[in-house]
Structure formats: C-alpha cells, structure tokens
Design an enzyme around this catalytic site. Structure first.
Site, short mmCIF file in Angstrom:
data_model
loop_
_atom_site.label_atom_id
_atom_site.label_comp_id
_atom_site.label_asym_id
_atom_site.label_seq_id
_atom_site.Cartn_x
_atom_site.Cartn_y
_atom_site.Cartn_z
N HIS A 96 17.83 51.75 44.09
CA HIS A 96 17.27 52.89 43.38
C HIS A 96 17.42 52.75 41.87
O HIS A 96 18.24 52.00 41.37
CB HIS A 96 17.94 54.19 43.84
CG HIS A 96 19.40 54.27 43.49
ND1 HIS A 96 20.37 53.57 44.17
CD2 HIS A 96 20.06 54.98 42.53
CE1 HIS A 96 21.55 53.83 43.65
NE2 HIS A 96 21.40 54.69 42.65
N ASP A 98 17.97 55.64 38.75
CA ASP A 98 18.47 57.01 38.67
C ASP A 98 17.41 57.99 38.20
O ASP A 98 16.73 57.75 37.18
CB ASP A 98 19.68 57.09 37.74
CG ASP A 98 20.90 56.35 38.28
OD1 ASP A 98 21.03 56.27 39.52
OD2 ASP A 98 21.70 55.84 37.48
N HIS A 249 19.68 49.41 41.14
CA HIS A 249 21.04 49.05 41.55
C HIS A 249 21.35 49.55 42.95
O HIS A 249 20.66 50.43 43.48
CB HIS A 249 22.08 49.55 40.54
CG HIS A 249 22.02 51.02 40.25
ND1 HIS A 249 21.04 51.60 39.45
CD2 HIS A 249 22.82 52.05 40.64
CE1 HIS A 249 21.24 52.90 39.36
NE2 HIS A 249 22.30 53.20 40.09
N ARG A 264 30.56 58.27 35.89
CA ARG A 264 29.31 57.81 35.27
C ARG A 264 28.79 58.83 34.27
O ARG A 264 28.81 60.04 34.52
CB ARG A 264 28.25 57.57 36.34
CG ARG A 264 26.98 56.90 35.80
CD ARG A 264 25.92 56.82 36.89
NE ARG A 264 25.30 58.13 37.13
CZ ARG A 264 24.62 58.43 38.24
NH1 ARG A 264 24.50 57.56 39.21
NH2 ARG A 264 24.07 59.63 38.36
#
Length: 274
Positions: A96, A98, A249, A264
């Site tokens: 995917h 983000d 990723h 994150r």
C-alpha cells in the site's frame, strides 16, 4: 553524511547524521536530495523523542494532524502508534501507499522503531518508478490517461467492529473517495510511476468492475516482484523516511506473539519540491 545504496532502484542507509539535532539548511537539503534520489532512507541508532520526531518531520513540510483510525502517542496527536503483539495482528501486511483515498495524497512518512522483536518484523518497500519502467510499451500505452477511484479500503473493518454497518456508512461519507491517474509523474524528479495500490484502489474509471479487477490484479502481482523492492531489518531506534508518492510498502507480520512497537509521523506536503 554518507548514503550507502542497498539496491540500484531504491533504498539507502545513511550514516553521519543525528536526526534529533537541529539540522542546518545545507544538511537538511542534502537529506532531501538523498530522499529524492533513493526514494527511501534508513538510519540506525537514532533515539528520537516525540518532540524531535515531530521537529524532523516539520523540516520537510506540513505534518498530518492525525490518522482517521490508528491511535496516537499521548500528547502528540500527529504521531501514530503502531503496536502489535499476542493476538493483535496488524493490518499493514499488504502492499500500500498511505492515505491515497485523500484528494491530495501525502508526501512522506517517518517511521521509528521503539521496540522490535528479535526475529521478524521487517518492512519492504517497492519503487513504483521501477515498476513503470519495466512495463511493456503496450501496457504503458494502455494505462496512460486512465484514472482510478481510491477509498478507505480495509479500514472498513475497523469501523464495522466499532459500530456495525452504520459506522461504515458514516465513515465512508466522512472520509470520502478520491480519483487519481493510474500513471503519475513525480513533481520533483520527473519520473513516471504506477499509481495504484491494493489497499485503497477500488476500480478504474470507465471500465466495468470485472475488467478493472483483471487489470488491477495484474498490476498488483507485478508490484510483488523482488527486483523492485528493498527489505529493511529493524533494530530499536532505527528510522525510515520514505517518499510515499513513488513507493509502496509492506510490513511483514511474521513475529507474533512477540511485540513490535513503531511510531510514525506523516508529512502532508513537500515544502521544497511541491
């Protein structure tokens, strides 16, 4: 500062920099240039506090105010907590990019390893410009000019668990959808790249669902080829910075019931390169 490439297509380990320090303009600029060149950068032994983590992200651009689903670090709405252990499986073990269900997809992310298992828990990144470059001329021609609809994908599961179908419907209305070109051009490097991902791309505009599924499934399988990828073995206090526009990723879930704790910060816009 030294960049050591991990593959010829993407990924480099960076030595000789303290990410928690106030970075002079020339150092910050060199770091940005390295990110544009390698698409994802890796750092070891970076013991960042939440405040330093945020400051580093702010040096690149505007920080995202918070994820629609994931929890955040107490007192820091913009720092997402990604913590899994026992029977708590993650939902990031899928290729995917983000937040592509937004009209303006995010620029970059900075991920810090707080506590990682002794075995497993790697993350893979794939270069979407390398994927595009390797497509046949026929595929490039067929995909050029097409658009695809993106929505919140499997985040539906989170809302369903919380409040049933009504919560899903409400979230779909609130979060919304977006339409993006299937083939996009990077605003800084000028590289063309594949711009669909399995988590959030739902269908190609003006194709029937069946035809769209066939095209997208071919592309998703193509992305999985190892020659487009780099794999990073985490250690505590490792950091990864990646350009979300041109990479995908996949966080490998091969460590449960052991603990993997990451934090994150997402950067919405590219201050230097638009």
């Amino acid at each position: 500062m030294q960049f050591s490439p991990l593959t010829t297509r993407l990924g480099a380990e960076v030595q000789g920099i303290d990410l928690g320090a106030d970075l002079p303009n020339d150092v910050a600029g060199a770091l940005y240039d390295g990110l544009m060149r390698h698409q994802v950068l890796f750092f070891r032994q970076q013991n960042l506090s939440p405040r330093q983590h945020l400051a580093l992200a702010e040096s690149f651009g505007e920080v995202d105010p918070g994820h629609p689903v994931y929890p955040h670090v107490e007192g820091y709405q913009s720092i997402v907590e990604l913590c899994n252990e026992g029977n708590s499986a993650p939902d990031t073990d899928d290729w995917h990019k983000d937040l592509t269900f937004r009209a303006e997809p995010v620029f970059a992310s900075i991920l810090r390893a707080v506590e990682v298992p002794t075995v497993g828990g790697d993350t893979l990144w794939a270069s979407m410009s390398a994927v595009y470059d390797s497509l046949s001329a026929g595929w490039k021609s067929d995909l050029e000019g097409l658009y695809a609809i993106h929505d919140m994908g499997t985040f539906r599961n989170d809302y369903l668990r919380k409040g049933g179908v009504a919560a899903v419907d409400e979230a779909l209305a609130e979060v919304g959808s977006a339409v993006h070109p299937v083939i996009a051009t990077h605003p800084v490097t000028g590289l063309k790249y594949l711009n669909v991902n399995q988590s959030f791309t739902r269908n190609i505009v003006d194709l029937t669902q069946g035809s769209s599924d066939e095209v997208l499934q071919y592309l998703y399988q193509y992305v999985r080829r190892p020659e487009f990828q780099v794999r990073f073995r985490w250690e505590n206090d490792s950091v990864a910075i990646w350009d979300n526009r041109i990479t995908q990723h996949y966080a490998v879930c091969d460590y449960l019931p052991n603990k993997r704790h990451m934090q994150r910060v997402t950067i919405n816009n590219d201050r230097r390169g638009g």
